[in-house]
Design a protein around this motif. Structure first.
Motif, PDB file in Angstrom:
ATOM      1  N   ASP A  37      49.763  45.919  27.179  1.00  0.00           N
ATOM      2  CA  ASP A  37      50.810  46.364  26.441  1.00  0.00           C
ATOM      3  C   ASP A  37      51.359  47.716  26.154  1.00  0.00           C
ATOM      4  O   ASP A  37      52.053  48.289  25.446  1.00  0.00           O
ATOM      5  N   ALA A  38      50.360  48.733  27.034  1.00  0.00           N
ATOM      6  CA  ALA A  38      50.287  50.037  26.604  1.00  0.00           C
ATOM      7  C   ALA A  38      51.999  50.568  27.151  1.00  0.00           C
ATOM      8  O   ALA A  38      52.593  50.209  28.263  1.00  0.00           O
ATOM      9  N   VAL A  39      52.409  51.630  26.635  1.00  0.00           N
ATOM     10  CA  VAL A  39      53.632  52.131  27.013  1.00  0.00           C
ATOM     11  C   VAL A  39      53.573  53.161  27.914  1.00  0.00           C
ATOM     12  O   VAL A  39      52.610  53.993  27.903  1.00  0.00           O
ATOM     13  N   PRO A  40      54.034  52.767  29.266  1.00  0.00           N
ATOM     14  CA  PRO A  40      53.725  54.047  30.268  1.00  0.00           C
ATOM     15  C   PRO A  40      54.207  55.511  29.661  1.00  0.00           C
ATOM     16  O   PRO A  40      54.986  55.602  29.053  1.00  0.00           O
ATOM     17  N   GLN A  41      53.231  56.399  30.285  1.00  0.00           N
ATOM     18  CA  GLN A  41      53.099  57.738  29.855  1.00  0.00           C
ATOM     19  C   GLN A  41      53.555  58.963  30.918  1.00  0.00           C
ATOM     20  O   GLN A  41      52.877  58.765  31.867  1.00  0.00           O
ATOM     21  N   ARG A  42      54.406  59.431  30.687  1.00  0.00           N
ATOM     22  CA  ARG A  42      54.636  60.287  31.695  1.00  0.00           C
ATOM     23  C   ARG A  42      53.798  61.591  31.632  1.00  0.00           C
ATOM     24  O   ARG A  42      53.283  61.993  30.600  1.00  0.00           O
ATOM     25  N   ILE A  43      53.418  62.161  32.790  1.00  0.00           N
ATOM     26  CA  ILE A  43      52.585  63.269  32.973  1.00  0.00           C
ATOM     27  C   ILE A  43      52.907  64.777  33.150  1.00  0.00           C
ATOM     28  O   ILE A  43      53.887  64.641  33.858  1.00  0.00           O
ATOM     29  N   GLU A  44      52.324  65.511  32.757  1.00  0.00           N
ATOM     30  CA  GLU A  44      52.296  67.038  33.373  1.00  0.00           C
ATOM     31  C   GLU A  44      50.800  67.334  33.797  1.00  0.00           C
ATOM     32  O   GLU A  44      50.076  67.243  33.117  1.00  0.00           O
ATOM     33  N   ALA A  45      50.811  67.271  35.139  1.00  0.00           N
ATOM     34  CA  ALA A  45      49.580  67.453  35.838  1.00  0.00           C
ATOM     35  C   ALA A  45      49.425  69.068  36.281  1.00  0.00           C
ATOM     36  O   ALA A  45      50.568  69.650  36.858  1.00  0.00           O
ATOM     37  N   VAL A  46      48.243  69.601  35.728  1.00  0.00           N
ATOM     38  CA  VAL A  46      48.061  70.795  35.995  1.00  0.00           C
ATOM     39  C   VAL A  46      46.769  70.818  37.010  1.00  0.00           C
ATOM     40  O   VAL A  46      45.799  70.774  36.372  1.00  0.00           O
ATOM     41  N   PHE A  47      46.919  71.537  37.869  1.00  0.00           N
ATOM     42  CA  PHE A  47      45.757  71.518  38.971  1.00  0.00           C
ATOM     43  C   PHE A  47      45.222  72.937  38.811  1.00  0.00           C
ATOM     44  O   PHE A  47      45.675  74.011  39.304  1.00  0.00           O
ATOM     45  N   LEU A  48      43.877  73.003  38.474  1.00  0.00           N
ATOM     46  CA  LEU A  48      43.187  74.307  38.207  1.00  0.00           C
ATOM     47  C   LEU A  48      41.997  74.338  39.370  1.00  0.00           C
ATOM     48  O   LEU A  48      41.184  73.720  39.228  1.00  0.00           O
ATOM     49  N   LEU A  49      42.379  75.378  40.458  1.00  0.00           N
ATOM     50  CA  LEU A  49      41.733  75.569  41.409  1.00  0.00           C
ATOM     51  C   LEU A  49      40.584  76.653  41.643  1.00  0.00           C
ATOM     52  O   LEU A  49      41.278  77.722  41.415  1.00  0.00           O
ATOM     53  N   ASP A  77      58.108  60.715  38.584  1.00  0.00           N
ATOM     54  CA  ASP A  77      58.737  61.334  36.991  1.00  0.00           C
ATOM     55  C   ASP A  77      57.880  62.188  36.516  1.00  0.00           C
ATOM     56  O   ASP A  77      58.175  62.804  35.371  1.00  0.00           O
ATOM     57  N   CYS A  78      57.005  62.841  37.108  1.00  0.00           N
ATOM     58  CA  CYS A  78      56.026  63.821  36.572  1.00  0.00           C
ATOM     59  C   CYS A  78      56.352  65.226  36.663  1.00  0.00           C
ATOM     60  O   CYS A  78      57.400  65.475  37.441  1.00  0.00           O
ATOM     61  N   PHE A  79      55.873  65.876  35.898  1.00  0.00           N
ATOM     62  CA  PHE A  79      55.804  67.485  36.009  1.00  0.00           C
ATOM     63  C   PHE A  79      54.643  68.115  36.639  1.00  0.00           C
ATOM     64  O   PHE A  79      53.586  67.359  36.314  1.00  0.00           O
ATOM     65  N   PHE A  80      54.306  69.366  37.476  1.00  0.00           N
ATOM     66  CA  PHE A  80      53.193  69.789  37.659  1.00  0.00           C
ATOM     67  C   PHE A  80      53.112  71.396  37.980  1.00  0.00           C
ATOM     68  O   PHE A  80      54.345  71.912  38.094  1.00  0.00           O
ATOM     69  N   SER A  97      55.229  74.372  34.480  1.00  0.00           N
ATOM     70  CA  SER A  97      55.298  72.996  35.299  1.00  0.00           C
ATOM     71  C   SER A  97      56.709  72.709  35.594  1.00  0.00           C
ATOM     72  O   SER A  97      57.423  72.895  34.923  1.00  0.00           O
ATOM     73  N   VAL A  98      56.730  72.135  36.779  1.00  0.00           N
ATOM     74  CA  VAL A  98      58.405  71.865  37.407  1.00  0.00           C
ATOM     75  C   VAL A  98      58.244  70.241  37.565  1.00  0.00           C
ATOM     76  O   VAL A  98      57.189  69.595  37.842  1.00  0.00           O
ATOM     77  N   LEU A 132      46.085  76.012  27.826  1.00  0.00           N
ATOM     78  CA  LEU A 132      45.735  75.113  26.484  1.00  0.00           C
ATOM     79  C   LEU A 132      46.627  75.339  25.345  1.00  0.00           C
ATOM     80  O   LEU A 132      47.287  74.407  24.884  1.00  0.00           O
ATOM     81  N   PRO A 133      46.954  76.803  25.070  1.00  0.00           N
ATOM     82  CA  PRO A 133      48.141  76.897  24.181  1.00  0.00           C
ATOM     83  C   PRO A 133      49.451  76.287  24.145  1.00  0.00           C
ATOM     84  O   PRO A 133      50.410  76.164  23.044  1.00  0.00           O
ATOM     85  N   GLN A 134      49.828  76.321  25.395  1.00  0.00           N
ATOM     86  CA  GLN A 134      51.445  76.009  25.945  1.00  0.00           C
ATOM     87  C   GLN A 134      51.504  74.564  25.325  1.00  0.00           C
ATOM     88  O   GLN A 134      50.396  73.927  26.002  1.00  0.00           O
ATOM     89  N   PRO A 135      52.389  74.229  24.700  1.00  0.00           N
ATOM     90  CA  PRO A 135      52.859  72.881  24.514  1.00  0.00           C
ATOM     91  C   PRO A 135      52.927  72.155  26.204  1.00  0.00           C
ATOM     92  O   PRO A 135      53.843  72.803  26.888  1.00  0.00           O
ATOM     93  N   PRO A 136      52.692  70.996  26.285  1.00  0.00           N
ATOM     94  CA  PRO A 136      53.067  70.125  27.404  1.00  0.00           C
ATOM     95  C   PRO A 136      54.503  70.114  27.702  1.00  0.00           C
ATOM     96  O   PRO A 136      55.369  70.252  26.489  1.00  0.00           O
ATOM     97  N   VAL A 137      54.993  69.786  28.791  1.00  0.00           N
ATOM     98  CA  VAL A 137      56.644  69.626  29.014  1.00  0.00           C
ATOM     99  C   VAL A 137      56.834  68.305  28.004  1.00  0.00           C
ATOM    100  O   VAL A 137      56.162  67.414  27.902  1.00  0.00           O
ATOM    101  N   SER A 138      58.095  68.558  27.538  1.00  0.00           N
ATOM    102  CA  SER A 138      58.550  67.557  26.372  1.00  0.00           C
ATOM    103  C   SER A 138      58.597  66.114  27.069  1.00  0.00           C
ATOM    104  O   SER A 138      58.897  65.818  27.905  1.00  0.00           O
ATOM    105  N   GLY A 139      57.822  65.340  26.213  1.00  0.00           N
ATOM    106  CA  GLY A 139      57.685  63.788  26.478  1.00  0.00           C
ATOM    107  C   GLY A 139      56.813  63.640  27.581  1.00  0.00           C
ATOM    108  O   GLY A 139      56.675  62.272  28.114  1.00  0.00           O
ATOM    109  N   THR A 140      55.737  64.534  27.817  1.00  0.00           N
ATOM    110  CA  THR A 140      54.811  64.026  28.842  1.00  0.00           C
ATOM    111  C   THR A 140      53.411  64.501  28.125  1.00  0.00           C
ATOM    112  O   THR A 140      53.300  65.044  27.085  1.00  0.00           O
ATOM    113  N   GLN A 141      52.483  63.741  28.787  1.00  0.00           N
ATOM    114  CA  GLN A 141      51.060  64.210  28.321  1.00  0.00           C
ATOM    115  C   GLN A 141      50.107  65.048  29.595  1.00  0.00           C
ATOM    116  O   GLN A 141      50.360  64.675  30.699  1.00  0.00           O
ATOM    117  N   ARG A 142      49.645  66.185  29.002  1.00  0.00           N
ATOM    118  CA  ARG A 142      49.150  67.158  30.024  1.00  0.00           C
ATOM    119  C   ARG A 142      47.757  66.501  30.440  1.00  0.00           C
ATOM    120  O   ARG A 142      47.102  66.054  29.458  1.00  0.00           O
TER     121      ARG A 142
END
Length: 156
Positions: A37-49, A77-80, A97-98, A132-142
């Motif tokens: 019953d979990a609500v789907p969560q949109r994500i912001e993916a940051v790849f640190l290479l 529907d994500c940002f990265f 992220s875009v 880390l100090p920057q807030p994630p894109v609105s409505g997403t989990q980083r």
């Protein structure tokens, strides 16, 4: 091309039977996906290479291949964003992220193809202190995906 494939009936159990006549064996597989019953969560993916010198050769090639796979596996529907680090760091999208699209995927793919292990030492603190100090894109989990050989020089 961004292709999204969805099963027709995700939560319907499937039974598959395989018979191998020559060996006289059978196999039975039951596959099911439980309902949550979990609500789907949109994500912001940051790849640190890690692009430090220690990542040269096969290590950077493996990191590049993994990043390409990750990029193609993102939800539509994500940002990265992609952040490369060594003695310094640089980002694919300097303003943050875009949205995931065919155009942003192509730009990221081209960017990853050009990556090399040429950024000197392995200073991970500076890029993390920027992200880390920057807030994630609105409505997403980083979510931060770190690809490194683990030879970090400044952890604090």
């Amino acid at each position: 091309i961004v292709l999204a494939i969805f099963p027709r009936e995700l939560f319907r159990p499937v039974v598959t039977r395989e018979v191998h006549i020559a060996r006289g064996t059978e196999a039975l597989m039951l596959s099911f996906v439980p309902r949550f019953d979990a609500v789907p969560q949109r994500i912001e993916a940051v790849f640190l290479l890690d692009c430090s010198g220690s990542m040269g050769g096969q290590r950077i090639e493996q990191a590049k291949r993994a990043t390409q796979i990750f990029l193609r596996s993102l939800p539509t529907d994500c940002f990265f964003n992609i952040v490369l680090f060594g003695s310094t760091y640089k980002t694919l999208y300097s303003s943050g992220s875009v949205a995931y699209s065919q155009a942003s995927l192509q730009k990221a793919t081209d960017y990853v193809d050009r990556i090399s292990a040429n950024l000197g030492g392995t200073n991970i603190l500076e890029p993390l202190s920027s992200i880390l100090p920057q807030p994630p894109v609105s409505g997403t989990q980083r979510q931060i995906f770190l690809l490194t050989d683990g030879q970090v020089s400044n952890q604090q």
